[in-house]
Design a protein around this motif. Structure first.
Motif, PDB file in Angstrom:
ATOM      1  N   GLU A 232       0.816  -1.216   0.000  1.00 42.57           N
ATOM      2  CA  GLU A 232       0.000   0.000   0.000  1.00 42.57           C
ATOM      3  C   GLU A 232       0.854   1.272   0.000  1.00 42.57           C
ATOM      4  OE1 GLU A 232      -0.474  -2.524   2.287  1.00 42.57           O
ATOM      5  OE2 GLU A 232      -1.973  -3.433   0.949  1.00 42.57           O
ATOM      6  N   GLY A 233       2.179   1.120  -0.028  1.00 38.44           N
ATOM      7  CA  GLY A 233       3.059   2.281  -0.078  1.00 38.44           C
ATOM      8  C   GLY A 233       3.425   2.843   1.276  1.00 38.44           C
ATOM      9  N   GLU A 234       3.131   2.110   2.360  1.00 39.40           N
ATOM     10  CA  GLU A 234       3.511   2.568   3.689  1.00 39.40           C
ATOM     11  C   GLU A 234       4.957   2.190   3.973  1.00 39.40           C
ATOM     12  OE1 GLU A 234       1.662   4.371   5.742  1.00 39.40           O
ATOM     13  OE2 GLU A 234       0.031   4.435   4.253  1.00 39.40           O
ATOM     14  N   LYS A 235       5.731   3.129   4.509  1.00 38.28           N
ATOM     15  CA  LYS A 235       7.143   2.891   4.784  1.00 38.28           C
ATOM     16  C   LYS A 235       7.331   2.250   6.156  1.00 38.28           C
ATOM     17  CE  LYS A 235       8.292   7.212   3.973  1.00 38.28           C
ATOM     18  NZ  LYS A 235       9.116   8.429   3.796  1.00 38.28           N
ATOM     19  N   TYR A 236       8.332   1.379   6.245  1.00 40.40           N
ATOM     20  CA  TYR A 236       8.690   0.793   7.535  1.00 40.40           C
ATOM     21  C   TYR A 236      10.174   0.452   7.527  1.00 40.40           C
ATOM     22  CZ  TYR A 236       8.496  -3.785   5.185  1.00 40.40           C
ATOM     23  OH  TYR A 236       8.709  -4.844   4.335  1.00 40.40           O
ATOM     24  N   CYS A 237      10.733   0.307   8.717  1.00 40.78           N
ATOM     25  CA  CYS A 237      12.143  -0.043   8.861  1.00 40.78           C
ATOM     26  C   CYS A 237      12.283  -1.538   8.628  1.00 40.78           C
ATOM     27  CB  CYS A 237      12.634   0.339  10.249  1.00 40.78           C
ATOM     28  SG  CYS A 237      14.396   0.058  10.493  1.00 40.78           S
ATOM     29  N   GLY A 238      12.774  -1.908   7.482  1.00 36.23           N
ATOM     30  CA  GLY A 238      12.875  -3.320   7.115  1.00 36.23           C
ATOM     31  C   GLY A 238      14.305  -3.751   6.910  1.00 36.23           C
ATOM     32  N   THR A 267       7.636 -12.245   9.164  1.00 36.52           N
ATOM     33  CA  THR A 267       7.051 -11.092   8.473  1.00 36.52           C
ATOM     34  C   THR A 267       8.153 -10.056   8.269  1.00 36.52           C
ATOM     35  OG1 THR A 267       6.429  -9.936  10.520  1.00 36.52           O
ATOM     36  CG2 THR A 267       4.794 -11.454   9.553  1.00 36.52           C
ATOM     37  N   ASP A 268       8.100  -9.376   7.133  1.00 36.38           N
ATOM     38  CA  ASP A 268       9.115  -8.362   6.844  1.00 36.38           C
ATOM     39  C   ASP A 268       9.099  -7.254   7.890  1.00 36.38           C
ATOM     40  OD1 ASP A 268      10.225  -9.504   4.600  1.00 36.38           O
ATOM     41  OD2 ASP A 268       8.826  -8.531   3.218  1.00 36.38           O
ATOM     42  N   GLU A 269       7.904  -6.790   8.236  1.00 33.12           N
ATOM     43  CA  GLU A 269       7.798  -5.654   9.148  1.00 33.12           C
ATOM     44  C   GLU A 269       8.392  -5.964  10.517  1.00 33.12           C
ATOM     45  OE1 GLU A 269       5.493  -6.892   7.293  1.00 33.12           O
ATOM     46  OE2 GLU A 269       4.447  -5.324   6.159  1.00 33.12           O
ATOM     47  N   GLY A 834      12.476   2.329  -4.018  1.00 40.15           N
ATOM     48  CA  GLY A 834      13.111   1.428  -4.959  1.00 40.15           C
ATOM     49  C   GLY A 834      14.566   1.137  -4.690  1.00 40.15           C
ATOM     50  N   TYR A 835      15.163   1.756  -3.645  1.00 33.64           N
ATOM     51  CA  TYR A 835      16.568   1.479  -3.358  1.00 33.64           C
ATOM     52  C   TYR A 835      16.804   1.655  -1.874  1.00 33.64           C
ATOM     53  CZ  TYR A 835      21.583   1.143  -4.221  1.00 33.64           C
ATOM     54  OH  TYR A 835      22.893   0.733  -4.237  1.00 33.64           O
ATOM     55  N   THR A 836      17.460   0.684  -1.252  1.00 31.63           N
ATOM     56  CA  THR A 836      17.574   0.676   0.204  1.00 31.63           C
ATOM     57  C   THR A 836      18.989   0.859   0.724  1.00 31.63           C
ATOM     58  OG1 THR A 836      17.732  -1.750   0.170  1.00 31.63           O
ATOM     59  CG2 THR A 836      15.542  -0.790   0.457  1.00 31.63           C
TER      60      THR A 836
END
Length: 860
Positions: A232-238, A267-269, A834-836
């Motif tokens: 959904e486009g929500e950002k999180y510290c992954g 889970t990724d989050e 798109g880039y981490t």
């Protein structure tokens, strides 16, 4: 004087760099003929049909630069992936320049008009700019035009010619230091230049030592956490799915290990590993440069000359602990904790783990590069000048990677039943000691070149003298890379890495003519035609030729028109031809698959040269009614055929695998046959081959505009300049997929802003000077969001403006000081989806923030 101003304007100096009209005029009076980058013909003025940017030693000092890459990479005509100290993952400590964003391999780097040895880590195929001693630079000439007919291979996007100090007398000593506003990335540099003349010659010796400290991604708010986004486009510290305590994939199960020995659904989050804090944001390096330049006049008409440069680099990078992975069958003699989570004995298990148990991966390189030239030149009785020279260069590197794990031995122990991968106790440091090792690789490259040249005036025509330059060259190149013995046998965690080794030689001959067509005619004060042709014969692919036609039309003292039409080529490097196969882990998206595919990359001995057609058209205007003002406008168009490239990894996956069934498709196509793709649906792991091929086309076009204005006011000398590059198109076609990168920022391959500009305002008094520099980078769209912008939280970057200030003060004739602040307003690099890796593009943006520098100069 007006003609001198127009001549100077031909050198479209970018705004952060100044060029003195008076100095240029005096030089023109004292030097009978000069040679300008882009032509081997010496002439009495600086005017050529090709656009050239001139960067002086004072301009470099004003930026607080101790390496030339930090200067060149700020030019508006550069772009793409230029390795620099901000590139931690995969740089190998190298530094490069990339004109037009076409790749560093398509920019030719010269030193004093001759090739620089390919240098850096491994089987190098480009020039590591760390090998260039900044303290010895007299000036840099950047030709923004294809020049293969003049210089040979690699000069597709342009040429960077670094001209070192000669005929220097006295002592010049500098001590410089720099530090960020965060108190890290400290840098200290000391250099000494000593020169003297004797009865028939001159010798110049230079020494420079630089010590650069590091900064960590964990020390900046924008990079301390790897930012990921939900659907959904929500950002999180992954972060990475290879995690501490282990991650198991088996069938539909994805389980995260717990320190106490249990397992829960991954889970990724919640569980992704944040790899950022252990990674460098700015990489440390120590570097020593030694230089010697001299000449001796054997007779009044014959000179013996020599050049010698040596550099030694110690560089480091650091990344998060090693991710390991392997497959095995779950048996009842292993820890039973997985049974409670739904894994049955006899099931196939794919196991991944982040080895925080033993510490981060530590990369280090020691690189030695030497280049020497010995030659003799002189004049014939008819005034023609001749030159013969021998050039030898060699680059040797040793790179190490510490805190790796011998997975071959661990898997043997699992098979023997002496190592239980499911038990957390097995992964404690005391148990792992016998499996930890340091990878040691070595590589290098070598260049040997013999050349002979002749230049002079052929005959007098009605419009002036026709001049020529002709020569022959023989060049031999070889390169090699020897991987660590464990790696080459496939006993480490990565698959087997093959060694690289190969060579080629080439014989070349060139001819260049400068033909005056008109002089002192109506609307044609001078019209000159330049013609160049080069024939070459490579041991790897055979013979061919390239050519150039250029026209310079001086309408009057105020206006000059210019244009070039040429062909260019780039021969495949030793690395591209003979690089051994090695694994690369690349991001892909496919239903029920892991997010990283194992891609085998390598060279291809059947590669043939890239071929390019280039066009530049422009004008130079220096009006009499606006004294001190000049402008240049140039249009460029470069088309590359037969481009050496690899296929987009995602394209291979989508072409050769069926998204609905997970099965194979299009297996009869050449692409899928060569890729030999494999998808293990039980473990979710995809693997395939993707070696280099001649399958691409590239086309870039745009405009360079420069305005410069110099004037005196309030008893001070002022200079202003504005340089703008507009990128109209940069389309890359591989197979049947075409992407226009103009205005895009990529995930790890740099940015291609459609508008970049540099502005400089400088002022000078009797014993001081100061300048303000502003760099503008237009916002870019993320390549990762092109297909589905709506699911990206940040599909584009904003416009970014950097401001730098600097100044110097001459205390007396011997001592002067300088200081400045780069990124004055502490502009933080933008995030984009798109880039981490540091959550931004370190190729395009400043990641350090505000940086202070100061220095003292002593000269006698």
């Amino acid at each position: 004087m007006k003609k001198s101003i127009l001549s100077l304007a031909v050198f479209a100096a970018i705004p952060m760099f100044s060029t003195s009209v008076i100095a240029a005029d005096e030089a023109a009076q004292s030097i009978e003929k000069i040679q300008v980058t882009g032509s081997r013909i010496k002439r009495t003025d600086m005017e050529t049909s090709s656009p050239v940017t001139l960067i002086g030693a004072d301009d470099i000092k004003a930026m607080g630069a101790t390496s030339i890459d930090s200067v060149l990479q700020k030019m508006t005509a550069t772009g793409g992936a230029m390795t620099n100290p901000g590139i931690n993952n995969g740089s190998g400590g190298n530094a490069s320049v990339d004109l037009r964003g076409l790749g560093s391999q398509r920019t030719l780097v010269l030193v004093n008009g001759r090739r620089m040895i390919a240098s850096g880590t491994g089987a190098a195929s480009t020039v590591d700019l760390n090998t260039i001693p900044v303290s010895m630079i007299k000036q840099v000439e950047v030709l923004k035009d294809g020049a293969s007919a003049v210089y040979g291979t690699d000069a597709v996007a342009g040429v960077v010619n670094i001209i070192l100090k000669d005929d220097f007398e006295g002592l010049d000593m500098n001590l410089n230091s720099a530090i960020t506003g965060e108190g890290d990335a400290e840098e200290t540099s000391f250099d000494l230049t000593l020169g003297g003349s004797f009865d028939r010659g001159n010798v110049v010796i230079g020494l420079q030592y630089t010590d650069r400290g590091e900064a960590s991604q964990g020390d900046r708010d924008f990079s301390k956490c790897a930012i990921y986004e939900t659907d959904e486009g929500e950002k999180y510290c992954g972060g990475s799915s290879y995690t501490p305590n282990g991650h198991v994939w088996s069938g539909d199960l994805s389980l995260q290990g717990e320190e106490g020995g249990g397992w829960h659904n991954y889970t990724d989050e919640q569980d992704a590993y944040n790899f950022a804090p252990d990674s460098f944001l700015f990489t440390p390096m120590k570097r020593l440069n030694l230089t010697g330049i001299g000449h001796f006049d054997i007779t009044d008409e014959t000179r013996l000359y020599s050049e010698f440069t040596y550099s030694k680099r110690w560089s480091e990078q650091q990344m998060a602990s090693q991710p390991i992975w392997f497959d095995f069958t779950y048996t009842d003699n292993m820890n039973s904790s997985l049974v409670d989570s739904g894994v049955n004995y006899g099931d196939e298990v794919s196991y991944g783990r982040r080895m925080t148990d033993t510490g981060p991966r530590e990369f280090s390189q020691v690189v030695d590069t030497v280049r020497s030239v010995v030659g003799v030149n002189g004049f014939l009785d008819n005034g023609w000048e001749w030159d013969t020279s021998v050039l030898f260069g060699r680059n040797d590197s040793v790179d190490r990677l510490a805190n790796l794990h011998n997975m071959g031995s661990i898997q043997d122990a699992i098979t023997a039943g002496t190592f239980d991968p499911i038990s957390q106790d097995s992964w404690k440091p005391d148990s792992l000691g016998q499996y930890i090792y340091t990878e040691n690789n070595s590589g290098g490259s070598q260049l040997f070149m013999i050349s002979a040249a002749l230049t002079g005036d052929v005959m007098e025509l009605p419009a002036g003298y026709m001049a020529f330059a002709a020569g022959v060259e023989r060049r031999e190149e070889k390169a090699w890379y020897i991987p660590d013995s464990l790696t080459s046998q496939g006993l480490a965690n990565d698959p087997r890495v093959e060694p690289t080794g190969g060579r080629f030689d080439v014989n070349e001959a060139y001819l260049e003519l400068a033909v005056p067509l008109l002089a002192d005619a109506f609307l044609a004060e001078n019209v000159d035609l330049s013609v160049a042709v080069r024939a070459f014969d490579y041991s790897t692919f055979g013979s061919d030729e390239t050519w150039k036609l250029g026209l310079t039309w001086r309408v009057n003292d105020e206006l000059m028109l210019r244009g070039v039409r040429s062909t260019a080529f780039r021969a495949p490097s030793v690395s591209e031809l003979y690089q051994g196969d090695s694994p690369s882990y690349e991001q892909v998206e496919f239903p029920n698959a892991q997010d990283q595919a194992e891609v085998t990359v390598g060279g291809n001995s059947m590669l043939t040269p890239e071929e390019a057609d280039t066009v530049t058209l422009g004008f130079v205007y220096a009006p009499e009614w606006f004294d001190g003002f000049s402008m240049t406008v140039d249009y460029y168009d470069i088309e590359i055929e037969n481009a050496i490239a690899s296929v987009n990894n995602q394209y291979i996956v989508q072409t050769c695998l069926n998204e609905d069934t997970g099965g194979y498709q299009n297996q009869d196509s050449p692409l899928c046959q060569s890729s030999n793709i494999n998808f293990n649906q039980q473990t979710g792991r995809i693997s395939f081959n993707n070696q280099l091929q001649n399958i691409g086309k590239e086309n870039t076009k745009g405009y360079d505009v420069n305005f410069a204005y110099r004037f005196d006011a309030a008893g001070l000398a002022w200079r202003t300049a504005l340089d703008v590059t507009y990128l109209d198109e940069y389309s890359v076609e591989v197979l049947d997929t075409t992407i226009d990168y103009a205005g895009l920022v990529t995930g790890g391959e740099g940015g291609y802003s459609d508008i970049k500009s540099n502005l400089t305002v400088g002022v000078a008094g009797d014993n001081w000077d100061a300048q303000y520099q502003m760099r503008y980078i237009a916002g870019m769209d993320s390549y990762a969001c092109l297909s589905e912008t709506s699911v990206c939280s940040t599909p584009s970057t904003p416009d970014v403006v950097y401001s730098d200030i600097s100044g110097s003060y001459m205390i007396n004739d011997t001592v002067s000081v300088n200081a400045g602040v780069n990124n004055l307003f502490d502009k933080q690099p933008p995030y984009y989806t798109g880039y981490t890796d540091a959550n931004t593009d370190a190729y395009s943006y400043d990641t350090l923030g505000r940086r202070f520098f100061a220095g003292v100069n002593v000269k006698f």
